[in-house]
Design an enzyme around this catalytic site. Sequence first.
Site, PDB file in Angstrom:
ATOM      1  N   LYS A  41       7.488  -9.181   8.479  1.00  0.00           N
ATOM      2  CA  LYS A  41       7.907  -7.772   8.519  1.00  0.00           C
ATOM      3  C   LYS A  41       9.371  -7.653   8.056  1.00  0.00           C
ATOM      4  O   LYS A  41      10.240  -8.434   8.483  1.00  0.00           O
ATOM      5  CB  LYS A  41       7.741  -7.249   9.958  1.00  0.00           C
ATOM      6  CG  LYS A  41       8.350  -5.896  10.228  1.00  0.00           C
ATOM      7  CD  LYS A  41       7.468  -4.756   9.793  1.00  0.00           C
ATOM      8  CE  LYS A  41       8.159  -3.422  10.040  1.00  0.00           C
ATOM      9  NZ  LYS A  41       7.442  -2.289   9.441  1.00  0.00           N
ATOM     10  N   CYS A  70       9.428   0.825   0.583  1.00  0.00           N
ATOM     11  CA  CYS A  70       9.101   1.730   1.686  1.00  0.00           C
ATOM     12  C   CYS A  70       9.621   3.134   1.380  1.00  0.00           C
ATOM     13  O   CYS A  70      10.788   3.320   1.037  1.00  0.00           O
ATOM     14  CB  CYS A  70       9.657   1.193   2.996  1.00  0.00           C
ATOM     15  SG  CYS A  70       8.568  -0.085   3.664  1.00  0.00           S
ATOM     16  N   LYS A  95       8.851  -6.488  -4.542  1.00  0.00           N
ATOM     17  CA  LYS A  95       7.742  -5.614  -4.121  1.00  0.00           C
ATOM     18  C   LYS A  95       7.988  -4.201  -4.636  1.00  0.00           C
ATOM     19  O   LYS A  95       9.019  -3.592  -4.358  1.00  0.00           O
ATOM     20  CB  LYS A  95       7.616  -5.611  -2.597  1.00  0.00           C
ATOM     21  CG  LYS A  95       6.405  -4.807  -2.123  1.00  0.00           C
ATOM     22  CD  LYS A  95       6.130  -5.066  -0.654  1.00  0.00           C
ATOM     23  CE  LYS A  95       4.904  -4.313  -0.184  1.00  0.00           C
ATOM     24  NZ  LYS A  95       4.618  -4.544   1.236  1.00  0.00           N
ATOM     25  N   CYS A 121     -33.824  14.218  -2.297  1.00  0.00           N
ATOM     26  CA  CYS A 121     -32.772  15.034  -1.680  1.00  0.00           C
ATOM     27  C   CYS A 121     -32.273  16.102  -2.634  1.00  0.00           C
ATOM     28  O   CYS A 121     -31.769  17.140  -2.201  1.00  0.00           O
ATOM     29  CB  CYS A 121     -31.614  14.149  -1.223  1.00  0.00           C
ATOM     30  SG  CYS A 121     -30.679  13.404  -2.578  1.00  0.00           S
ATOM     31  N   CYS A 156     -22.968  10.923 -18.181  1.00  0.00           N
ATOM     32  CA  CYS A 156     -21.670  11.013 -17.493  1.00  0.00           C
ATOM     33  C   CYS A 156     -21.614  10.181 -16.228  1.00  0.00           C
ATOM     34  O   CYS A 156     -20.548   9.838 -15.749  1.00  0.00           O
ATOM     35  CB  CYS A 156     -21.329  12.466 -17.180  1.00  0.00           C
ATOM     36  SG  CYS A 156     -22.338  13.194 -15.878  1.00  0.00           S
TER      37      CYS A 156
HETATM   38  C1  LIG Z   1       2.621   0.434   9.738  1.00  0.00           C
HETATM   39  C2  LIG Z   1       3.035  -0.159   8.446  1.00  0.00           C
HETATM   40  C3  LIG Z   1       4.275  -0.725   8.315  1.00  0.00           C
HETATM   41  C4  LIG Z   1       4.665  -1.293   7.111  1.00  0.00           C
HETATM   42  N1  LIG Z   1       5.870  -1.870   7.025  1.00  0.00           N
HETATM   43  C5  LIG Z   1       6.250  -2.476   5.884  1.00  0.00           C
HETATM   44  C6  LIG Z   1       7.468  -3.192   5.806  1.00  0.00           C
HETATM   45  O1  LIG Z   1       8.212  -3.296   6.773  1.00  0.00           O
HETATM   46  N2  LIG Z   1       7.784  -3.761   4.620  1.00  0.00           N
HETATM   47  C7  LIG Z   1       6.994  -3.686   3.538  1.00  0.00           C
HETATM   48  O2  LIG Z   1       7.322  -4.238   2.475  1.00  0.00           O
HETATM   49  N3  LIG Z   1       5.811  -3.027   3.590  1.00  0.00           N
HETATM   50  C8  LIG Z   1       5.424  -2.437   4.733  1.00  0.00           C
HETATM   51  N4  LIG Z   1       4.206  -1.823   4.799  1.00  0.00           N
HETATM   52  C9  LIG Z   1       3.356  -1.763   3.605  1.00  0.00           C
HETATM   53  C10 LIG Z   1       2.360  -2.911   3.544  1.00  0.00           C
HETATM   54  O3  LIG Z   1       3.000  -4.163   3.487  1.00  0.00           O
HETATM   55  C11 LIG Z   1       1.426  -2.788   2.335  1.00  0.00           C
HETATM   56  O4  LIG Z   1       2.200  -2.828   1.159  1.00  0.00           O
HETATM   57  C12 LIG Z   1       0.639  -1.489   2.336  1.00  0.00           C
HETATM   58  O5  LIG Z   1       0.230  -1.173   3.640  1.00  0.00           O
HETATM   59  C13 LIG Z   1      -0.591  -1.564   1.420  1.00  0.00           C
HETATM   60  O6  LIG Z   1      -1.514  -2.535   1.852  1.00  0.00           O
HETATM   61  P1  LIG Z   1      -2.844  -2.171   2.714  1.00  0.00           P
HETATM   62  O7  LIG Z   1      -3.580  -1.110   1.975  1.00  0.00           O
HETATM   63  O8  LIG Z   1      -3.587  -3.468   2.840  1.00  0.00           O
HETATM   64  O9  LIG Z   1      -2.365  -1.677   4.034  1.00  0.00           O
HETATM   65  C14 LIG Z   1       3.784  -1.265   6.004  1.00  0.00           C
HETATM   66  C15 LIG Z   1       2.534  -0.700   6.152  1.00  0.00           C
HETATM   67  C16 LIG Z   1       2.133  -0.170   7.352  1.00  0.00           C
HETATM   68  C17 LIG Z   1       0.761   0.412   7.502  1.00  0.00           C
END
Ligand SMILES: Cc1cc2nc3c(=O)[nH]c(=O)nc-3n(C[C@H](O)[C@H](O)[C@H](O)COP(=O)(O)O)c2cc1C
Length: 434
Positions: free
Chosen positions: A45, A139, A177, A350, A383
């Site tokens: 995290k 983020c 990222k 349906c 389509c």
């Molecule tokens: C509650 C939450 C907290 C997150 N915190 C971070 C974070 O601290 N740093 C980060 O790079 N991405 C964070 N993310 C993003 C995830 O790492 C990831 O990129 C994003 O959720 C997409 O993946 P998923 O569809 O599998 O959830 C967070 C996502 C969630 C749901």
Amino acid sequence: MADLTTNFLGISSPNPFWLASAPPTDKEYNVRRAFEAGWGGVVWKTLGAEGPPVVNVNGPRYGAIYGADRRLLGLNNIELITDRPLETNLEEMARVKADYPDRALIASIMVPCDEASWKAILPRVAETGADGIELNFGCPHGMAERGMGSAVGQVPEYIEMVTRWCKQYYDKPVIVKLTPNITDIRMPAEAAKNGGADAVSLINTINSITSVDLDMMAPQPTIDGKGTHGGYCGPAVKPIAMNMVAEIARNPATHGLPISGIGGITTWRDAAEFMALGAGNVQVCTAAMTYGFKIVEEMKRGLSQWMDDKGYTKTSDFIGMAVPNVTDWQYLNLNYITKARISQDDCIKCGRCFAACEDTSHQAITMSEDRVFEVQDDECVACNLCVDVCPVDNCITMERVAPGEVDQRTGQVVPAEYGNWTTHPNNPMAKAAE
Ligand SMILES: Cc1cc2nc3c(=O)[nH]c(=O)nc-3n(C[C@H](O)[C@H](O)[C@H](O)COP(=O)(O)O)c2cc1C
């Protein structure tokens, strides 16, 4: 048995399934349990700079979108980076890495956009023995307003600059990222590469408001009557993420740049699709938050079985295999003609195909008095809407009209050769080029 081992940037992990930086990787307790469950790696995290801890909201921090069976399709969050002290996280990371040397442990970092802040944190992260770092330029809430996260990820020049600092002050792999909250994902990816990034990972979350409380008249999650946009993730974002991964994989300027695929990955098949589009491994967040760490067992088993069925012995056998088949519209074969076919044995009468085609599309499906639905080839433009709305799997399929046969709709013989828009007689640009 297929070998699921992946080597991403020289970082070996027993399988391609890493946990993305998020609550599942927020602390030692979680990460140890994740590794025991079988995850190949984790991105811890996101760590912030030394100083007073980050303050999260104390009301609800998630909103959700559900399918008809209340399966979670999309998750929205307004959580910030870790709110635990930096020192605590670093100590825990060092302990976990020492105990699980065969798993990947990546430190996600987000500090202010100045050289001193990056220079200060990188040696401390290096001391933990982490295998690499991931720069959180993604983020979209809370930190972006403070000039970090997606506020950096939306400016390619900043991405390049910060990546360069990291390559200067840190000697292990640097993964950038990316935020999807940008018009053209190729630009930040190119900037990362220009800054010396070893890889990009994507996607972080998408700006979103998932729902509005119509009594309070405020977005959800609602904190004392107010809401704010959050970051959207989960199965709903997978198509957006895969397109972005493919765009980077097939862009000549970033071709060959390793990619860690993220966004809605819930099953082994999702992972295989991302990898076919060029991702060297995948990261998972929402699926683990929804179903727990043990879903990795099914992911590993499924991927391994599929690889065995296909004769792939290692993941590198199929990584990127779909990339050459992602093209621009103008290169699609316009001489490839198909028609819908309804299996009367499978049809449950349906009438969804009829309603969709009759009311909104091409009036190519007829309904008899006893509700037999049939495709009229002279109206069907192939389509696929009937296939998409039909509730029975494989009841409606598309069948190719063989070259040499007559397309009932146009009355023309279907040509055998490939012919795309760039050379089509109706394309004025094609004529100009002649
Ligand atoms: C509650 C939450 C907290 C997150 N915190 C971070 C974070 O601290 N740093 C980060 O790079 N991405 C964070 N993310 C993003 C995830 O790492 C990831 O990129 C994003 O959720 C997409 O993946 P998923 O569809 O599998 O959830 C967070 C996502 C969630 C749901």
